[in-house]
Motif scaffolding. Structure first.
Motif, PDB file in Angstrom:
ATOM      1  N   ALA A  64       7.048   0.812   2.315  1.00 23.45           N
ATOM      2  CA  ALA A  64       7.228   0.439   0.908  1.00 23.45           C
ATOM      3  C   ALA A  64       8.206  -0.716   0.775  1.00 23.45           C
ATOM      4  CB  ALA A  64       7.719   1.651   0.117  1.00 23.45           C
ATOM      5  N   VAL A  65       9.278  -0.681   1.573  1.00 24.46           N
ATOM      6  CA  VAL A  65      10.273  -1.751   1.534  1.00 24.46           C
ATOM      7  C   VAL A  65       9.690  -3.054   2.057  1.00 24.46           C
ATOM      8  CG1 VAL A  65      12.485  -2.530   2.470  1.00 24.46           C
ATOM      9  CG2 VAL A  65      12.226  -0.165   1.689  1.00 24.46           C
ATOM     10  N   LEU A  66       9.031  -2.990   3.211  1.00 23.55           N
ATOM     11  CA  LEU A  66       8.512  -4.208   3.846  1.00 23.55           C
ATOM     12  C   LEU A  66       7.413  -4.873   3.032  1.00 23.55           C
ATOM     13  CD1 LEU A  66       8.363  -3.147   7.599  1.00 23.55           C
ATOM     14  CD2 LEU A  66      10.074  -4.565   6.465  1.00 23.55           C
ATOM     15  N   SER A  67       6.610  -4.070   2.334  1.00 16.84           N
ATOM     16  CA  SER A  67       5.505  -4.629   1.547  1.00 16.84           C
ATOM     17  C   SER A  67       5.948  -5.069   0.161  1.00 16.84           C
ATOM     18  CB  SER A  67       4.387  -3.600   1.422  1.00 16.84           C
ATOM     19  OG  SER A  67       4.775  -2.529   0.579  1.00 16.84           O
ATOM     20  N   MET A  68       7.241  -4.863  -0.140  1.00 15.48           N
ATOM     21  CA  MET A  68       7.778  -5.208  -1.462  1.00 15.48           C
ATOM     22  C   MET A  68       6.998  -4.517  -2.572  1.00 15.48           C
ATOM     23  SD  MET A  68       8.590  -9.265  -0.891  1.00 15.48           S
ATOM     24  CE  MET A  68       9.564  -9.810   0.523  1.00 15.48           C
ATOM     25  N   GLY A  69       6.631  -3.277  -2.323  1.00 20.38           N
ATOM     26  CA  GLY A  69       5.925  -2.482  -3.319  1.00 20.38           C
ATOM     27  C   GLY A  69       4.425  -2.628  -3.310  1.00 20.38           C
ATOM     28  N   ASN A  70       3.896  -3.568  -2.543  1.00 21.22           N
ATOM     29  CA  ASN A  70       2.452  -3.809  -2.545  1.00 21.22           C
ATOM     30  C   ASN A  70       1.669  -2.712  -1.836  1.00 21.22           C
ATOM     31  OD1 ASN A  70       1.727  -6.480  -3.837  1.00 21.22           O
ATOM     32  ND2 ASN A  70       3.394  -7.137  -2.493  1.00 21.22           N
ATOM     33  N   ALA A  71       2.322  -1.915  -0.998  1.00 23.12           N
ATOM     34  CA  ALA A  71       1.614  -0.869  -0.261  1.00 23.12           C
ATOM     35  C   ALA A  71       0.879   0.070  -1.210  1.00 23.12           C
ATOM     36  CB  ALA A  71       2.580  -0.090   0.619  1.00 23.12           C
ATOM     37  N   THR A  72       1.491   0.385  -2.341  1.00 22.37           N
ATOM     38  CA  THR A  72       0.850   1.261  -3.322  1.00 22.37           C
ATOM     39  C   THR A  72      -0.386   0.601  -3.910  1.00 22.37           C
ATOM     40  OG1 THR A  72       2.946   2.331  -3.872  1.00 22.37           O
ATOM     41  CG2 THR A  72       1.166   2.514  -5.476  1.00 22.37           C
ATOM     42  N   LEU A  73      -0.296  -0.684  -4.233  1.00 24.85           N
ATOM     43  CA  LEU A  73      -1.432  -1.415  -4.793  1.00 24.85           C
ATOM     44  C   LEU A  73      -2.569  -1.489  -3.791  1.00 24.85           C
ATOM     45  CD1 LEU A  73       0.483  -4.353  -6.531  1.00 24.85           C
ATOM     46  CD2 LEU A  73      -0.313  -2.212  -7.555  1.00 24.85           C
ATOM     47  N   TRP A  74      -2.257  -1.713  -2.524  1.00 23.53           N
ATOM     48  CA  TRP A  74      -3.291  -1.779  -1.487  1.00 23.53           C
ATOM     49  C   TRP A  74      -3.969  -0.422  -1.318  1.00 23.53           C
ATOM     50  CZ3 TRP A  74       0.737  -4.393   2.204  1.00 23.53           C
ATOM     51  CH2 TRP A  74       0.948  -5.714   1.781  1.00 23.53           C
ATOM     52  N   ARG A  75      -3.188   0.645  -1.424  1.00 20.72           N
ATOM     53  CA  ARG A  75      -3.763   1.986  -1.291  1.00 20.72           C
ATOM     54  C   ARG A  75      -4.702   2.284  -2.463  1.00 20.72           C
ATOM     55  NH1 ARG A  75       0.473   4.271  -0.019  1.00 20.72           N
ATOM     56  NH2 ARG A  75       1.226   4.982  -2.031  1.00 20.72           N
ATOM     57  N   VAL A  76      -4.310   1.890  -3.665  1.00 26.53           N
ATOM     58  CA  VAL A  76      -5.164   2.097  -4.842  1.00 26.53           C
ATOM     59  C   VAL A  76      -6.477   1.333  -4.682  1.00 26.53           C
ATOM     60  CG1 VAL A  76      -5.405   1.619  -7.309  1.00 26.53           C
ATOM     61  CG2 VAL A  76      -3.287   2.618  -6.439  1.00 26.53           C
ATOM     62  N   ALA A  77      -6.386   0.081  -4.231  1.00 32.29           N
ATOM     63  CA  ALA A  77      -7.597  -0.736  -4.041  1.00 32.29           C
ATOM     64  C   ALA A  77      -8.504  -0.124  -2.990  1.00 32.29           C
ATOM     65  CB  ALA A  77      -7.205  -2.159  -3.644  1.00 32.29           C
ATOM     66  N   THR A  78      -7.920   0.403  -1.917  1.00 37.12           N
ATOM     67  CA  THR A  78      -8.716   1.024  -0.855  1.00 37.12           C
ATOM     68  C   THR A  78      -9.399   2.285  -1.350  1.00 37.12           C
ATOM     69  OG1 THR A  78      -7.201   0.140   0.815  1.00 37.12           O
ATOM     70  CG2 THR A  78      -8.649   1.937   1.493  1.00 37.12           C
ATOM     71  N   THR A  79      -8.669   3.108  -2.085  1.00 31.02           N
ATOM     72  CA  THR A  79      -9.239   4.346  -2.619  1.00 31.02           C
ATOM     73  C   THR A  79     -10.419   4.039  -3.541  1.00 31.02           C
ATOM     74  OG1 THR A  79      -7.095   5.463  -2.472  1.00 31.02           O
ATOM     75  CG2 THR A  79      -8.738   6.453  -3.913  1.00 31.02           C
ATOM     76  N   ARG A  80     -10.261   3.029  -4.375  1.00 31.26           N
ATOM     77  CA  ARG A  80     -11.349   2.649  -5.277  1.00 31.26           C
ATOM     78  C   ARG A  80     -12.558   2.136  -4.502  1.00 31.26           C
ATOM     79  NH1 ARG A  80      -7.797  -0.552  -9.924  1.00 31.26           N
ATOM     80  NH2 ARG A  80      -7.051   1.336 -11.027  1.00 31.26           N
ATOM     81  N   ALA A  81     -12.305   1.393  -3.433  1.00 31.98           N
ATOM     82  CA  ALA A  81     -13.407   0.872  -2.630  1.00 31.98           C
ATOM     83  C   ALA A  81     -14.163   2.000  -1.928  1.00 31.98           C
ATOM     84  CB  ALA A  81     -12.884  -0.128  -1.606  1.00 31.98           C
ATOM     85  N   VAL A  82     -13.437   3.003  -1.449  1.00 32.39           N
ATOM     86  CA  VAL A  82     -14.084   4.165  -0.826  1.00 32.39           C
ATOM     87  C   VAL A  82     -14.892   4.930  -1.864  1.00 32.39           C
ATOM     88  CG1 VAL A  82     -13.698   6.370   0.357  1.00 32.39           C
ATOM     89  CG2 VAL A  82     -12.330   4.367   0.980  1.00 32.39           C
ATOM     90  N   GLY A  83     -14.330   5.051  -3.069  1.00 36.09           N
ATOM     91  CA  GLY A  83     -15.032   5.761  -4.143  1.00 36.09           C
ATOM     92  C   GLY A  83     -15.308   7.213  -3.819  1.00 36.09           C
ATOM     93  N   PRO A  84     -14.281   7.993  -3.446  1.00 35.32           N
ATOM     94  CA  PRO A  84     -14.523   9.387  -3.050  1.00 35.32           C
ATOM     95  C   PRO A  84     -15.074  10.218  -4.200  1.00 35.32           C
ATOM     96  CG  PRO A  84     -12.177   8.978  -3.382  1.00 35.32           C
ATOM     97  CD  PRO A  84     -12.854   7.652  -3.468  1.00 35.32           C
ATOM     98  N   LYS A  85     -16.033  11.083  -3.877  1.00 33.00           N
ATOM     99  CA  LYS A  85     -16.649  11.956  -4.878  1.00 33.00           C
ATOM    100  C   LYS A  85     -16.484  13.418  -4.467  1.00 33.00           C
ATOM    101  CE  LYS A  85     -20.203   8.520  -5.986  1.00 33.00           C
ATOM    102  NZ  LYS A  85     -19.687   7.510  -5.013  1.00 33.00           N
ATOM    103  N   ARG A  86     -16.454  14.278  -5.448  1.00 30.33           N
ATOM    104  CA  ARG A  86     -16.318  15.711  -5.190  1.00 30.33           C
ATOM    105  C   ARG A  86     -17.417  16.180  -4.245  1.00 30.33           C
ATOM    106  NH1 ARG A  86     -13.577  19.737  -7.378  1.00 30.33           N
ATOM    107  NH2 ARG A  86     -12.780  18.333  -9.000  1.00 30.33           N
ATOM    108  N   GLY A  87     -17.023  16.929  -3.240  1.00 30.19           N
ATOM    109  CA  GLY A  87     -17.981  17.467  -2.286  1.00 30.19           C
ATOM    110  C   GLY A  87     -18.240  16.575  -1.092  1.00 30.19           C
TER     111      GLY A  87
END
Length: 247
Positions: free
Chosen positions: A29-52
């Motif tokens: 988190a420190v090294l990415s200057m907070g961008n790590a969270t944004l990158w994780r959100v973008a990755t999660t959206r790209a995966v598009g996980p669905k129930r089941g």
């Protein structure tokens, strides 16, 4: 102190991550200057996980990315080569029944052909000694019609950004990690591995070589990070996946 080098010997890389596991997320988190969270959100959206769905999160570390993938009800296998990372992850997410932690080598995954609806890896592929072999394994365990998403450090296309970024890696980041990390030497390897990693077009070619179709990428944070995606043909047969990666 354990420090891996660009030969990426598996035992050496695993030992390095074992040592930094306890404070890994904080340091990132420190090294990415907070961008790590944004990158994780973008990755999660790209995966598009669905129930089941059943999703494989490779190089999952302490499971932060895996937890994000479970929020829609998907079942996530969090795999990592580092026993230390896996142990920290199990403790932190003991109350999440949708995450299963497994110690695994990305180049020899202990899963059946076509087992997962999606396979994803964030900031881990460049630590694999044979990344193309790993991509062949990702393809093997992806279901026909399933998808792959890779988030990895990359090459900023704009020269001023690229020059500034590598100046940060070489001069600023070492000073920061000496304050934030329990193993500053391990993060010297981080900068070296990023500088040596191929660009967006090369990784896209590797994904196509592994068998994925519809391969595309988009840059995040001016190309410091790139998000790659691909799909496995719905008509793919088990024999189409090879353990011998091609370029």
């Amino acid at each position: 102190m354990n420090r891996a080098d660009l030969n990426k010997r598996p035992a050496q890389v695993a030992a390095m991550f074992d040592e930094v596991a306890a404070h890994y997320d904080r340091t990132n988190a420190v090294l990415s200057m907070g961008n790590a969270t944004l990158w994780r959100v973008a990755t999660t959206r790209a995966v598009g996980p669905k129930r089941g769905e059943r999703i494989l999160d490779i190089a999952a570390g302490t499971g932060t990315s895996s937890a994000a993938l479970t929020r829609t009800g998907a079942q996530v296998v969090a795999a990592d080569f580092s026993e230390g990372m896996i142990e920290v992850g199990r403790q932190r997410h003991a109350d999440n029944p949708n995450i299963e932690f497994v110690q695994a080598d990305a180049t020899a995954l202990p899963f059946a052909d076509g087992e997962f609806d999606a396979v994803t890896i964030s900031f881990g592929l460049r630590n694999v000694v044979e990344p193309q072999k790993a991509l062949a394994e990702f393809y093997r365990v992806t279901k026909p019609g399933g998808r792959v998403v890779i988030c990895e450090f990359s090459t900023p296309p704009l020269t001023p950004v690229r020059v500034g970024y590598f100046a940060y890696l070489n001069h600023v980041m070492p000073a920061i990690v000496r304050l934030a990390s329990s193993n500053a030497e391990a993060y010297d390897y981080l900068g070296e591995s990023i500088a040596a990693w191929p660009d967006q077009a090369t990784l896209s070619g590797w994904l196509r070589g592994a068998g994925y179709e519809g391969v595309a990428y988009r840059n995040l944070t001016l190309g410091i990070v790139a998000l790659h995606r691909g799909v496995k043909s719905p008509d793919a047969q088990p024999a189409a996946a090879s353990t011998d990666a091609t370029s």
